[in-house]
Design an enzyme around this catalytic site. Structure first.
Site, mmCIF file in Angstrom:
data_model
loop_
_atom_site.group_PDB
_atom_site.id
_atom_site.type_symbol
_atom_site.label_atom_id
_atom_site.label_comp_id
_atom_site.label_asym_id
_atom_site.label_seq_id
_atom_site.Cartn_x
_atom_site.Cartn_y
_atom_site.Cartn_z
ATOM 1 N N ALA A 281 0.834 -1.200 0.000
ATOM 2 C CA ALA A 281 0.000 0.000 0.000
ATOM 3 C C ALA A 281 0.862 1.240 0.000
ATOM 4 C CB ALA A 281 -0.897 0.014 1.249
ATOM 5 N N GLN A 282 0.239 2.333 -0.379
ATOM 6 C CA GLN A 282 0.793 3.653 -0.130
ATOM 7 C C GLN A 282 0.432 3.909 1.329
ATOM 8 O OE1 GLN A 282 1.902 6.898 0.766
ATOM 9 N NE2 GLN A 282 -0.313 7.144 0.651
ATOM 10 N N TYR B 222 -5.716 8.838 2.794
ATOM 11 C CA TYR B 222 -5.246 7.475 3.104
ATOM 12 C C TYR B 222 -6.370 6.651 3.741
ATOM 13 C CZ TYR B 222 -2.923 3.792 5.815
ATOM 14 O OH TYR B 222 -2.578 2.583 6.384
ATOM 15 N N ASP C 148 -4.337 15.774 13.981
ATOM 16 C CA ASP C 148 -4.092 14.587 14.800
ATOM 17 C C ASP C 148 -5.334 14.266 15.640
ATOM 18 O OD1 ASP C 148 -1.614 13.837 14.010
ATOM 19 O OD2 ASP C 148 -0.534 14.561 15.776
HETATM 20 N N1 NAD Z 1 2.173 0.167 10.394
HETATM 21 C C1 NAD Z 1 0.976 0.495 10.856
HETATM 22 O O1 NAD Z 1 0.844 1.021 11.972
HETATM 23 C C2 NAD Z 1 -0.259 0.257 10.037
HETATM 24 C C3 NAD Z 1 -1.499 0.625 10.578
HETATM 25 C C4 NAD Z 1 -2.628 0.399 9.832
HETATM 26 C C5 NAD Z 1 -2.562 -0.221 8.589
HETATM 27 N N2 NAD Z 1 -1.346 -0.558 8.076
HETATM 28 C C6 NAD Z 1 -1.317 -1.200 6.759
HETATM 29 O O2 NAD Z 1 -0.515 -2.369 6.824
HETATM 30 C C7 NAD Z 1 0.107 -2.603 5.558
HETATM 31 C C8 NAD Z 1 1.613 -2.773 5.738
HETATM 32 O O3 NAD Z 1 2.125 -1.555 6.263
HETATM 33 P P1 NAD Z 1 3.586 -1.405 6.843
HETATM 34 O O4 NAD Z 1 3.495 -0.590 8.079
HETATM 35 O O5 NAD Z 1 4.241 -2.730 6.892
HETATM 36 O O6 NAD Z 1 4.246 -0.456 5.739
HETATM 37 P P2 NAD Z 1 5.534 -0.672 4.824
HETATM 38 O O7 NAD Z 1 5.699 0.599 4.055
HETATM 39 O O8 NAD Z 1 6.673 -1.147 5.631
HETATM 40 O O9 NAD Z 1 5.079 -1.846 3.863
HETATM 41 C C9 NAD Z 1 4.371 -1.655 2.660
HETATM 42 C C10 NAD Z 1 5.082 -2.476 1.597
HETATM 43 O O10 NAD Z 1 4.351 -2.384 0.366
HETATM 44 C C11 NAD Z 1 5.266 -2.172 -0.688
HETATM 45 N N3 NAD Z 1 4.537 -1.476 -1.767
HETATM 46 C C12 NAD Z 1 4.053 -0.217 -1.748
HETATM 47 N N4 NAD Z 1 3.433 0.065 -2.902
HETATM 48 C C13 NAD Z 1 3.530 -1.061 -3.671
HETATM 49 C C14 NAD Z 1 3.094 -1.396 -4.978
HETATM 50 N N5 NAD Z 1 2.416 -0.517 -5.745
HETATM 51 N N6 NAD Z 1 3.378 -2.624 -5.460
HETATM 52 C C15 NAD Z 1 4.071 -3.527 -4.702
HETATM 53 N N7 NAD Z 1 4.498 -3.258 -3.466
HETATM 54 C C16 NAD Z 1 4.239 -2.043 -2.951
HETATM 55 C C17 NAD Z 1 6.396 -1.371 -0.079
HETATM 56 O O11 NAD Z 1 7.609 -1.464 -0.812
HETATM 57 C C18 NAD Z 1 6.484 -1.975 1.306
HETATM 58 O O12 NAD Z 1 7.397 -3.068 1.346
HETATM 59 C C19 NAD Z 1 -0.274 -1.421 4.669
HETATM 60 O O13 NAD Z 1 -1.378 -1.805 3.873
HETATM 61 C C20 NAD Z 1 -0.701 -0.358 5.662
HETATM 62 O O14 NAD Z 1 -1.618 0.550 5.096
HETATM 63 C C21 NAD Z 1 -0.184 -0.344 8.770
#
Ligand code: NAD
Length: 313
Positions: free
Chosen positions: A74-75, A140, A275
């Site tokens: 994800a973005q 987002y 926030d």
């Molecule tokens: N970290 C948090 O607190 C949190 C909270 C809520 C939701 N999320 C969700 O969890 C998921 C993972 O998040 P994270 O914290 O590990 O972030 P992260 O940025 O570490 O991981 C996202 C990964 O997706 C890859 N990616 C991005 N765009 C891509 C594309 N178009 N094609 C292929 N790969 C792509 C990136 O290279 C990265 O490895 C995401 O969907 C995020 O929205 C995370």
């Protein structure tokens, strides 16, 4: 079990792939490395450096013959979503559609997709449950909510199990401090380098901080549990993945300070616009549906995270 993990080179994905491989699964990662890193990629996983929006990614999903697809790519940056909402929507909504359609074509039996507490926006009630109003305050959050609808729209008629997992504030090893790393990664990396962490606002604002191993465990249980579709929601089965405990940023900073034996000061700065003041999500539905609950106490999670950041610095 064969599993495709999109975003498997990221923070949560890297931790998930390690756990899946440890449990004997065969894993294919699809990740364009836009925010991910090869450091997070387990050598035993098949790795394809591809954008989920590309036809090659759909082909890679098909080639992997997955039982389960876990869609984490994800973005992820709120700031980037404000600067370029069209790009955010392309990756998070169109990308989710592409992955869901590829999962159907590949014959997967279940798809899990990462959603977020950001779908709720400013809470109207606490704790937030899956039936609380959704009013995302940032693009987002809007794209994550729309993606939940897309998952349901594509997978329900195809008879593929699905769930959108609304992660609260995830923290732990492998999280990036730069960019939208999250407050724990930000504080921990600063403390590890002997730099002063900065609390924006009073620090009394609360969040539901969940350790990444608990999130990984939720993904594994949701991937393997029979009957994950037992609780359909409005647009599809959504589950909060959270602790149900509110922790203030002040308490968090103090917990990390103790865990990392940080001797320095903690700076204060003006509150950031937009926030949310309070956030806590009830995890009851996930417990009921697939027997999951968070097990890692905050202080233990902070200690493990602090140790990892010390090793990196
Ligand atoms: N970290 C948090 O607190 C949190 C909270 C809520 C939701 N999320 C969700 O969890 C998921 C993972 O998040 P994270 O914290 O590990 O972030 P992260 O940025 O570490 O991981 C996202 C990964 O997706 C890859 N990616 C991005 N765009 C891509 C594309 N178009 N094609 C292929 N790969 C792509 C990136 O290279 C990265 O490895 C995401 O969907 C995020 O929205 C995370």
């Amino acid at each position: 079990m064969r599993v495709v993990v999109t975003g498997g080179a990221g923070f949560i994905g890297g931790n998930l792939v390690h756990a899946l491989l440890g449990g004997g699964a065969e894993v294919t990662i699809i990740d364009d490395l836009s925010t991910g890193s090869m450091d997070n990629v387990h050598p035993a996983a098949a790795f394809r450096c591809l954008d989920v929006l590309s036809p090659e990614a759909a082909q890679a999903i098909s080639d992997a013959h997955p039982d389960v697809v876990v869609h984490l790519a994800a973005q992820v940056s709120v700031a980037a979503s404000l600067a370029d909402p069209a790009f955010d929507r392309a990756v998070n909504v169109d990308g989710t559609r592409a992955v869901a359609e590829a999962a159907v074509a590949a014959g997967a039996r279940r798809v899990l997709s990462a959603s977020s507490a950001a779908v709720y926006g400013e809470p109207q009630e606490l704790p937030l449950t899956e039936t609380s109003p959704t009013a995302p305050a940032v693009p987002y959050g809007a794209s994550k909510l729309e993606a939940e609808g897309v998952i349901a729209e594509v997978l329900r008629p195809a008879g593929v199990d699905f769930a959108s997992l609304r992660f609260a504030n995830v923290y732990g090893p492998r999280q990036r401090a730069e960019g939208e790393g999250g407050v724990v990664a930000e504080f921990a990396s600063r403390m590890a380098r002997g730099e002063t962490p900065v609390i924006f606002g009073s620090g009394s604002q609360t969040r539901d901080f969940i350790y990444v191993a608990d999130v990984v465990n939720a993904c594994v249980l949701a991937a393997t549990h029979e009957g994950v579709l037992a609780h359909p929601g409005v647009s599809g089965p959504a589950y909060n993945i959270s602790t149900g405990t509110a922790t203030s940023v002040n308490m968090l900073a103090e917990g990390l300070r103790v865990a990392m034996r940080y001797p320095g000061a903690i700076e204060r700065a003006d509150a950031r616009e937009g926030d949310v003041e309070e956030s806590v999500l009830s995890p009851a539905k996930a417990a009921d549906a697939f027997g999951w609950s968070a097990a890692v106490e905050l202080q233990a999670g902070l200690a493990a995270t602090g140790t990892w950041f010390m090793q990196q610095s």
